[in-house]
Design an enzyme around this catalytic site. Structure first.
Site, PDB file in Angstrom:
ATOM      1  N   LYS A   1       0.833  -1.199   0.000  1.00 17.93           N
ATOM      2  CA  LYS A   1       0.000   0.000   0.000  1.00 17.93           C
ATOM      3  C   LYS A   1       0.879   1.267   0.000  1.00 17.93           C
ATOM      4  O   LYS A   1       2.089   1.188   0.240  1.00 17.93           O
ATOM      5  CB  LYS A   1      -0.929  -0.050   1.217  1.00 17.93           C
ATOM      6  CG  LYS A   1      -1.894  -1.252   1.194  1.00 17.93           C
ATOM      7  CD  LYS A   1      -2.785  -1.271   2.433  1.00 17.93           C
ATOM      8  CE  LYS A   1      -3.789  -2.412   2.390  1.00 17.93           C
ATOM      9  NZ  LYS A   1      -4.702  -2.405   3.559  1.00 17.93           N
TER      10      LYS A   1
ATOM     11  N   TYR B   1     -12.186  -2.938  -3.412  1.00 10.48           N
ATOM     12  CA  TYR B   1     -12.739  -3.067  -2.055  1.00 10.48           C
ATOM     13  C   TYR B   1     -14.276  -3.055  -2.058  1.00 10.48           C
ATOM     14  O   TYR B   1     -14.887  -2.711  -1.051  1.00 10.48           O
ATOM     15  CB  TYR B   1     -12.196  -1.954  -1.163  1.00 10.48           C
ATOM     16  CG  TYR B   1     -10.792  -2.207  -0.652  1.00 10.48           C
ATOM     17  CD1 TYR B   1     -10.489  -3.370   0.069  1.00 10.48           C
ATOM     18  CD2 TYR B   1      -9.763  -1.286  -0.862  1.00 10.48           C
ATOM     19  CE1 TYR B   1      -9.212  -3.614   0.547  1.00 10.48           C
ATOM     20  CE2 TYR B   1      -8.479  -1.530  -0.383  1.00 10.48           C
ATOM     21  CZ  TYR B   1      -8.213  -2.694   0.326  1.00 10.48           C
ATOM     22  OH  TYR B   1      -6.943  -2.924   0.813  1.00 10.48           O
TER      23      TYR B   1
ATOM     24  N   ARG C   1       2.711  -7.246   9.048  1.00 13.10           N
ATOM     25  CA  ARG C   1       2.016  -6.180   9.789  1.00 13.10           C
ATOM     26  C   ARG C   1       2.498  -6.125  11.239  1.00 13.10           C
ATOM     27  O   ARG C   1       2.548  -5.060  11.851  1.00 13.10           O
ATOM     28  CB  ARG C   1       0.510  -6.384   9.706  1.00 13.10           C
ATOM     29  CG  ARG C   1      -0.065  -6.021   8.330  1.00 13.10           C
ATOM     30  CD  ARG C   1      -1.479  -6.541   8.182  1.00 13.10           C
ATOM     31  NE  ARG C   1      -2.138  -6.100   6.962  1.00 13.10           N
ATOM     32  CZ  ARG C   1      -3.267  -6.625   6.511  1.00 13.10           C
ATOM     33  NH1 ARG C   1      -3.857  -7.615   7.169  1.00 13.10           N
ATOM     34  NH2 ARG C   1      -3.825  -6.172   5.401  1.00 13.10           N
TER      35      ARG C   1
ATOM     36  N   ASN D   1      -1.946  -0.150   7.394  1.00 11.76           N
ATOM     37  CA  ASN D   1      -1.395  -1.500   7.635  1.00 11.76           C
ATOM     38  C   ASN D   1      -0.573  -2.060   6.467  1.00 11.76           C
ATOM     39  O   ASN D   1      -0.368  -3.250   6.364  1.00 11.76           O
ATOM     40  CB  ASN D   1      -2.503  -2.455   8.092  1.00 11.76           C
ATOM     41  CG  ASN D   1      -3.567  -2.669   7.044  1.00 11.76           C
ATOM     42  OD1 ASN D   1      -3.513  -2.066   5.970  1.00 11.76           O
ATOM     43  ND2 ASN D   1      -4.524  -3.528   7.332  1.00 11.76           N
TER      44      ASN D   1
ATOM     45  N   HIS E   1      -1.757  -5.461   1.351  1.00 10.95           N
ATOM     46  CA  HIS E   1      -2.991  -6.206   1.068  1.00 10.95           C
ATOM     47  C   HIS E   1      -2.649  -7.620   0.618  1.00 10.95           C
ATOM     48  O   HIS E   1      -1.655  -7.823  -0.090  1.00 10.95           O
ATOM     49  CB  HIS E   1      -3.781  -5.524  -0.061  1.00 10.95           C
ATOM     50  CG  HIS E   1      -4.873  -6.398  -0.606  1.00 10.95           C
ATOM     51  ND1 HIS E   1      -6.105  -6.496   0.006  1.00 10.95           N
ATOM     52  CD2 HIS E   1      -4.888  -7.269  -1.651  1.00 10.95           C
ATOM     53  CE1 HIS E   1      -6.844  -7.397  -0.666  1.00 10.95           C
ATOM     54  NE2 HIS E   1      -6.126  -7.871  -1.681  1.00 10.95           N
TER      55      HIS E   1
ATOM     56  N   GLU F   1      -9.215 -10.418  -8.017  1.00  8.09           N
ATOM     57  CA  GLU F   1      -8.283  -9.296  -7.866  1.00  8.09           C
ATOM     58  C   GLU F   1      -7.186  -9.329  -8.939  1.00  8.09           C
ATOM     59  O   GLU F   1      -6.820  -8.284  -9.487  1.00  8.09           O
ATOM     60  CB  GLU F   1      -7.683  -9.326  -6.455  1.00  8.09           C
ATOM     61  CG  GLU F   1      -8.715  -8.995  -5.386  1.00  8.09           C
ATOM     62  CD  GLU F   1      -8.278  -9.283  -3.949  1.00  8.09           C
ATOM     63  OE1 GLU F   1      -9.099  -9.070  -3.051  1.00  8.09           O
ATOM     64  OE2 GLU F   1      -7.125  -9.712  -3.738  1.00  8.09           O
TER      65      GLU F   1
HETATM   66  N1  UDP Z   1      -9.639  -1.199   7.468  1.00  5.07           N
HETATM   67  C1  UDP Z   1      -9.765  -0.038   8.216  1.00  5.07           C
HETATM   68  N2  UDP Z   1     -10.481  -0.081   9.374  1.00  5.07           N
HETATM   69  C2  UDP Z   1     -11.081  -1.210   9.820  1.00  5.07           C
HETATM   70  C3  UDP Z   1     -10.960  -2.384   9.052  1.00  5.07           C
HETATM   71  C4  UDP Z   1     -10.234  -2.343   7.878  1.00  5.07           C
HETATM   72  O1  UDP Z   1      -9.227   1.000   7.857  1.00  5.07           O
HETATM   73  O2  UDP Z   1     -11.721  -1.192  10.888  1.00  5.07           O
HETATM   74  C5  UDP Z   1      -8.857  -1.168   6.229  1.00  5.07           C
HETATM   75  C6  UDP Z   1      -7.479  -1.829   6.380  1.00  5.07           C
HETATM   76  O3  UDP Z   1      -6.554  -1.092   5.574  1.00  5.07           O
HETATM   77  C7  UDP Z   1      -7.722  -3.201   5.805  1.00  5.07           C
HETATM   78  C8  UDP Z   1      -8.693  -2.871   4.661  1.00  5.07           C
HETATM   79  O4  UDP Z   1      -9.537  -1.886   5.216  1.00  5.07           O
HETATM   80  O5  UDP Z   1      -6.521  -3.803   5.363  1.00  5.07           O
HETATM   81  C9  UDP Z   1      -9.507  -4.017   4.156  1.00  5.07           C
HETATM   82  O6  UDP Z   1     -10.200  -4.603   5.229  1.00  5.07           O
HETATM   83  P1  UDP Z   1     -10.296  -6.183   5.345  1.00  5.07           P
HETATM   84  O7  UDP Z   1     -11.282  -6.473   6.426  1.00  5.07           O
HETATM   85  O8  UDP Z   1     -10.529  -6.785   4.001  1.00  5.07           O
HETATM   86  O9  UDP Z   1      -8.852  -6.561   5.916  1.00  5.07           O
HETATM   87  P2  UDP Z   1      -7.606  -7.291   5.193  1.00  5.07           P
HETATM   88  O10 UDP Z   1      -8.161  -8.319   4.247  1.00  5.07           O
HETATM   89  O11 UDP Z   1      -6.806  -6.219   4.492  1.00  5.07           O
HETATM   90  O12 UDP Z   1      -6.820  -7.903   6.309  1.00  5.07           O
HETATM   91 MG    MG Z   2      -9.585  -8.146   2.781  1.00  4.83          MG
END
Ligand code: UDP
Ligand code: MG
Length: 151
Positions: free
Chosen positions: A12, A52, A105, A115, A118, A129
């Protein structure tokens, strides 16, 4: 189970800005996964919204799209046995606070909204994707010399 399972991984904008591209790529290389595609790109808002789309009703969705559009990202496809699940283990939990040391992470970031990386959460979403971020001809077909020593 296939040695050719593929996952979509993206560094990211914060990971790029913080100089972590090399360290992150190194982890996937060292693990033994095979790089199939990679591009350094400023993603459009429409691509990020689509990427997303499953989170469109979550309160953080607009801020998430802004964050992802705030600078260039490194989009990659990595291949290998269990690449999706193992990739997620290598990333750690969504919230870095819950991520163990030794995960990406867990080692490099603090907040869920920053974080740094992805990774696809299922084979199905990986395929979606990969098709969203790459044209078929951008996926390289080659034999890795390490293959017979890994499997
Ligand atoms: N995210 C956020 N706040 C939250 C949950 C998710 O900003 O409470 C962001 C974070 O960057 C995360 C992304 O949204 O990586 C996508 O969320 P997902 O639940 O798909 O998590 P991931 O698959 O990235 O672990
Ligand atoms: Mg995700």
């Amino acid at each position: 189970m296939s040695n050719e399972e593929r996952t979509f991984i993206a560094i990211k904008p914060d990971g790029v800005q913080r100089g972590l591209i090399g360290d992150i790529i190194k982890r996937f290389e060292q693990k033994g996964f095979k790089l199939v595609a990679m591009k350094f790109t400023q993603a459009s808002e429409s691509l990020l919204k689509e990427h997303y789309i499953d989170l469109k009703d979550r309160p953080f969705y607009p801020e998430l799209v802004n964050y992802m559009a705030s600078g260039p990202v490194v989009a990659m496809v990595w291949e290998g046995l269990n690449a999706v699940k193992t990739g997620r283990v290598m990333l750690g939990e969504t919230n870095p606070a819950d991520s163990k040391p030794g995960t990406i992470r867990g080692d490099y970031c603090i907040q869920v909204g920053r974080n740094i990386i992805h990774g696809s959460d299922s084979v199905k979403s990986a395929n979606t994707e990969i098709n969203l971020w790459f044209k078929p001809e951008e996926l390289c077909s080659y034999e890795s010399c390490a293959h017979t020593w890994l499997y």
